[in-house]
Design a protein around this motif. Structure first.
Motif, PDB file in Angstrom:
ATOM      1  N   HIS A 135       0.855  -1.193   0.000  1.00 46.04           N
ATOM      2  CA  HIS A 135       0.000   0.000   0.000  1.00 46.04           C
ATOM      3  C   HIS A 135       0.891   1.242   0.000  1.00 46.04           C
ATOM      4  O   HIS A 135       2.115   1.128   0.035  1.00 46.04           O
ATOM      5  N   GLY A 136       0.241   2.420   0.009  1.00 42.70           N
ATOM      6  CA  GLY A 136       0.981   3.679   0.095  1.00 42.70           C
ATOM      7  C   GLY A 136       1.406   3.952   1.530  1.00 42.70           C
ATOM      8  O   GLY A 136       1.470   3.042   2.350  1.00 42.70           O
ATOM      9  N   LYS A 137       1.675   5.234   1.811  1.00 40.66           N
ATOM     10  CA  LYS A 137       2.167   5.602   3.146  1.00 40.66           C
ATOM     11  C   LYS A 137       1.031   6.128   4.009  1.00 40.66           C
ATOM     12  O   LYS A 137       0.077   6.699   3.497  1.00 40.66           O
ATOM     13  N   MET A 138       1.171   5.958   5.321  1.00 37.69           N
ATOM     14  CA  MET A 138       0.233   6.585   6.255  1.00 37.69           C
ATOM     15  C   MET A 138       1.016   7.055   7.472  1.00 37.69           C
ATOM     16  O   MET A 138       1.785   6.303   8.068  1.00 37.69           O
ATOM     17  N   ASP A 139       0.812   8.316   7.855  1.00 45.95           N
ATOM     18  CA  ASP A 139       1.557   8.890   8.976  1.00 45.95           C
ATOM     19  C   ASP A 139       1.079   8.362  10.323  1.00 45.95           C
ATOM     20  O   ASP A 139      -0.098   8.053  10.499  1.00 45.95           O
ATOM     21  N   LEU A 140       2.020   8.275  11.268  1.00 46.21           N
ATOM     22  CA  LEU A 140       1.705   7.986  12.670  1.00 46.21           C
ATOM     23  C   LEU A 140       1.930   9.285  13.425  1.00 46.21           C
ATOM     24  O   LEU A 140       3.069   9.756  13.504  1.00 46.21           O
ATOM     25  N   ILE A 141       0.852   9.866  13.935  1.00 44.78           N
ATOM     26  CA  ILE A 141       0.923  11.198  14.524  1.00 44.78           C
ATOM     27  C   ILE A 141       0.576  11.117  16.007  1.00 44.78           C
ATOM     28  O   ILE A 141      -0.430  10.517  16.370  1.00 44.78           O
ATOM     29  N   PRO A 142       1.423  11.731  16.886  1.00 45.40           N
ATOM     30  CA  PRO A 142       1.140  11.680  18.324  1.00 45.40           C
ATOM     31  C   PRO A 142      -0.233  12.294  18.633  1.00 45.40           C
ATOM     32  O   PRO A 142      -0.579  13.330  18.061  1.00 45.40           O
ATOM     33  N   GLY A 143      -1.000  11.638  19.492  1.00 43.07           N
ATOM     34  CA  GLY A 143      -2.283  12.181  19.913  1.00 43.07           C
ATOM     35  C   GLY A 143      -3.405  11.982  18.919  1.00 43.07           C
ATOM     36  O   GLY A 143      -4.492  12.546  19.066  1.00 43.07           O
TER      37      GLY A 143
END
Ligand code: CUA
Length: 364
Positions: free
Chosen positions: A206-214
């Motif tokens: 798949h493509g990319k997905m960000d991991l974002i705090p909170g």
């Protein structure tokens, strides 16, 4: 060439600047040197069992869709590049051949010049191309946003500098830096971060997905063929961003269930004295402050869960292959292989280290 014949290459390279007759030879060797260096960038890493994370080698439905979009944009870009380069060359060559005639130019300057090509080349053509790209991009975004069918397998992934915490909430266990999924089944992912922004990317799935705090981002992956797919962190997150890899192991439904059952078990009781001593070493030293081994007194929350570390493919999030030698090196001096990570050096007597290694290898 620089490695095999350093004197020749450097002598001839310097002669290039001092005007010796072997200019061309030196230039060729320099070029060859750069070419070799360029080819070396394709060398495989220590984790070569996982293959190359090639975005154009799609092994899942979402990645296949993205690959089609990539090729559409590639060929459109190539066509525009060739057209512009061709026109530029045409103008350069024709300018050179034209003989200047000042008299003729002064007569011509009164005529109205035709500027319609600016509209065709500068407005209409780019608009058509951008609308085509926009159409295919929106189509891919819609097609890859949700899985084709819903499955009940859910995985929570938390990014840490620099490893991946992987939790299977329904099966009630946690692991790190690798996940098993059944082939042909979409797996729902919930992604978040414990510190800075990371990005989850398995190029073949798949493509990319960000991991974002909170914040929790939902995402999904599906593999259509069994295999080990390498994932990478795709958002710069500090010194060891490049050593923040993970493995997605796609197996049959039966193998997946077997793996998940084994992972949800606590650590097995020590089968011999050495392993029992290793477990005591783990529980009474710094290890237990940061790591959890379910079924023991170690329940630290700062580092990866090590309940089944013996069954994992790599150490340090893809930094080293998981074998006894690498594990010993990692425990003694984790800063050597991955400088800046949170794990401090350990200074254990060698009998304790041997026992600890036996214990960790028993955690399968
Ligand atoms: Cu995590 Cu880059």
């Amino acid at each position: 060439l620089i490695v095999l014949k350093p004197n020749n290459v450097f002598r001839e390279t310097s002669s290039r600047f001092f005007g010796s007759p072997s200019k061309r030879g030196a230039a060729k060797k320099l070029l060859a040197g750069f070419l070799v260096a360029f080819l070396l960038t394709g060398c495989r890493e220590v984790t070569d069992f996982a293959g190359i994370p090639n975005a154009l080698d799609a092994r899942g439905p979402a990645a296949a869709d993205i690959t089609v979009l990539w090729w559409i944009m590639f060929w459109l870009g190539t066509a525009v590049f060739l057209l512009v380069t061709g026109l530029s060359l045409y103008i350069v060559i024709n300018r050179r051949q034209a003989t200047p005639n000042p008299e003729l130019r002064s007569v011509d300057s009164n005529a109205v010049e035709d500027h319609s090509w600016i509209w065709y080349g500068g407005v209409i053509m780019p608009s058509i191309i951008l609308v085509i790209v926009l159409f295919f991009t929106l189509r891919s975004l819609a097609a890859t946003a949700k899985p084709p069918v819903l499955s009940d397998i859910e995985v929570e992934i938390v990014g840490w500098t620099w490893f991946w915490e992987v939790r299977y909430p329904h099966e009630n266990f946690a692991t790190a830096n690798e996940m098993y999924i059944p082939v042909g089944t979409p797996v729902l992912l919930r992604l978040t971060s414990a510190d800075v922004i990371h990005s989850f990317w398995v190029p073949q799935l798949h493509g990319k997905m960000d991991l974002i705090p909170g914040r929790t981002n939902t995402f999904w992956i599906q593999a259509d063929e069994p295999g080990i797919y390498r994932g990478i962190c795709a958002e710069f997150c500090g010194a060891q961003h490049a050593r923040m890899q993970f493995m997605v192991v796609a197996v049959s439904e039966e193998e997946y269930i077997e793996w998940a059952n084994r992972q949800s078990q606590p650590a097995a009781d020590p089968q011999n004295e050495l392993v029992a001593r290793g477990r005591a070493v783990f529980e009474t030293n710094d290890c237990a402050f940061c790591h959890t081994v379910r079924g023991t007194q170690a329940n630290g929350q700062l580092g990866p869960d090590l309940t089944h570390v013996g069954s994992r493919l790599t150490l340090g999030a893809g930094t080293l292959v998981n074998n006894r030698g690498n594990l010993a090196g990692w425990i003694v001096d984790p800063q050597h292989a991955k400088p800046g990570n949170l794990m401090p050096r350990t200074n254990l007597p060698s009998e304790d280290l041997q026992a600890l290694l036996a214990f960790m290898e028993s955690l399968e």
